[in-house]
Scaffold this active site. Sequence first.
Site, PDB file in Angstrom:
ATOM      1  N   ASP A 239       0.827  -1.200   0.000  1.00 58.79           N
ATOM      2  CA  ASP A 239       0.000   0.000   0.000  1.00 58.79           C
ATOM      3  C   ASP A 239       0.870   1.262   0.000  1.00 58.79           C
ATOM      4  O   ASP A 239       1.938   1.304   0.611  1.00 58.79           O
ATOM      5  CB  ASP A 239      -0.887  -0.016   1.253  1.00 58.79           C
ATOM      6  CG  ASP A 239      -1.807   1.182   1.335  1.00 58.79           C
ATOM      7  OD1 ASP A 239      -2.629   1.346   0.419  1.00 58.79           O
ATOM      8  OD2 ASP A 239      -1.707   1.945   2.317  1.00 58.79           O
TER       9      ASP A 239
ATOM     10  N   GLU B 146       0.823  -0.580  -5.144  1.00 62.54           N
ATOM     11  CA  GLU B 146      -0.225   0.432  -5.277  1.00 62.54           C
ATOM     12  C   GLU B 146       0.510   1.770  -5.265  1.00 62.54           C
ATOM     13  O   GLU B 146       0.877   2.280  -4.222  1.00 62.54           O
ATOM     14  CB  GLU B 146      -1.222   0.320  -4.115  1.00 62.54           C
ATOM     15  CG  GLU B 146      -2.459   1.204  -4.265  1.00 62.54           C
ATOM     16  CD  GLU B 146      -2.262   2.605  -3.691  1.00 62.54           C
ATOM     17  OE1 GLU B 146      -2.750   3.568  -4.317  1.00 62.54           O
ATOM     18  OE2 GLU B 146      -1.625   2.750  -2.633  1.00 62.54           O
TER      19      GLU B 146
END
Length: 641
Positions: A315, A369
């Site tokens: 993330d 991401e």
Amino acid sequence: MNGKNLEMDKYLFHQGTHYTAYDFLGAHVYDGTVRFITWAPNAKHVQLACDENDYTGEGFDFERLGDQGLWILTTPRLQAGDRYKYKIYFGDTHHLKSDPYGFYHEKRPATASIIHEDDFKFTDSEWMEKRRKLNVYESPVSIYEVHLGTWMKHPVENTENRTVDEITDEAHYSYKEVADALIPYLKEMGYTHVEFLPLTEHPFDLSWGYQVTGYFSATSRYGRPEELKYLINQLHKADIGVIMDFVPAHFCKDAHGLRQFDGTPTYEHPNEEIAEKREWGTLTFDYGRPEVQSFLVSAAMYWIREFHIDGIRIDAVHSMIDLNFENREENSKIFNEDGTEDNIAGIELLKKLNTVAFEYDETLLMMAEDSSDEPMVTSPVHTGGLGFNFKWDLGWMHDRLDFMEEDFHAREYNHNKLTFSMAYKYNENYLLPLSHDEVVHGKKSIVGKMAGDQWQQFAQTRLLYGNQMSEPGKQLLFMGQEFGMYHEWKDKEQLDWHLLDYPIHSDLKKYVADLNRLYQKYPEFHRSDYQTEGFRWLLVDDSTHSILSYARKYGDSFKICVFNYRPEVYHDFRIPVPEPGVYREIFNSDSESYSGSGVVSSERHFTSDESYIRESQYIQISVAPLAFQVFDLEDKKNGRK
């Protein structure tokens, strides 16, 4: 317990190269004794606070293990299941901390670590062997993204005089209950993988797991660590891969967590300007510190090695590699000595993590991401890349969703939003996401974003999913969007399963399942995602009609994809095709079985031997409104001359 092993463990840990540091630090049970090791380099003294001493620390004093901040305690007075914290003395005070390497923690709001052993034995060897033989780049990857706490919930009848946490916990499905409910659903829907929002321990439900306190601990909200292993094992036995979100970008400031662990910045960066993630209220790791590198790489490898997960989605990569991720004003920016703005230590940490992961198993899915324009994110480390093998294509996601919110009459002027992604398609190995981030915080659900009336919204949702499936790149869809939730994701409630009582919702669900099976059945849609010869524009610049067409190819075979982003029907519409012959429609999102209007092309389509756009022949079809259509070459010999 071997002294020589401890010396090697210490050396590797302080070098930043101990990639299974969880075998060394934390609480481990050996022959009736428990050994605790923690790292607190600036502590004056460390004690173990536990039930045995009413959390005073008395009688459980650590000794120094070397001169670089490690502390050790071995005791026969505790056993698996006992709770504990570290009482760390610094300056003229002390505080209590959970174990950064704890394998299990109390359920929030309690914060103690728990001495844990589990004897779970995986029986997924067939899956693991199959995975290791797989070429993931040429395989279908269709991911269902799940927040485990809100996918499905038990009804709670009695809420009087109960805390929110108590009510939430009763409503939660356990890991084992999720296995019983989710796996049949994934099989029914044809998904190849499930991706869980973080399942590491975290104190605040509404952080969704992205603000972590226990990097080595499966959250106790849904059960014990061995029960999560059971869920993963059952998913593998059902031929479903497991991806988990992992968050090395930042950690929360809760008092029992990593913040100022020994009274000083220990895990966080010592420079407050770099450490503070102001928008998220969290702290950035000190990526350049060797012991933090051992911690983070070991944490990722823990889930891969011990829980058999098949991949990790990292993330907020952009926030890890850019010193000025939040600093948009020139006078607030941070620069390296050479004037650059790269977070060099963060970049090197990611390279190390990916290198270690692929040395362990080159078939893992390591996904970034990343919203930056950093090049070579999915290039190998030895060629100068970050070393991931997949990157989320956030540009594709935003362009498609922005376009489909436009009124139909305005689409002519924004046609490039449908085509731009192909201009950079082969720079990275992209995954096309429609994720949780896009259906929360006032952004509306996927259906809710679409322009037009209800029928047009659902038609465009089918159209969008058809584009996602057929454009080069693997794919991900967040839960609830497969049956057209009207509400954006409600992160306290379960999905609106009652909507499946209505045909337009159940038909969308059927469409997504059929789309997944189409994707897996035909190699043209997945075997050549990352090879330029796997894609060929046929109709790219018809902004007047908002129609696109391309061929997806694998070897000598191909499929023709047609997209209409307007609510009009176009009969006898010319579509250039790569080869002469007879074509037939094999898939149409406007089918009445999907709540479409039924403009389907059941007849055979003979090519006309006349140059059209860049091809030497074309077919004429009925283009359905707001629809995705697929045509196959049925007969190469009988094209019309």
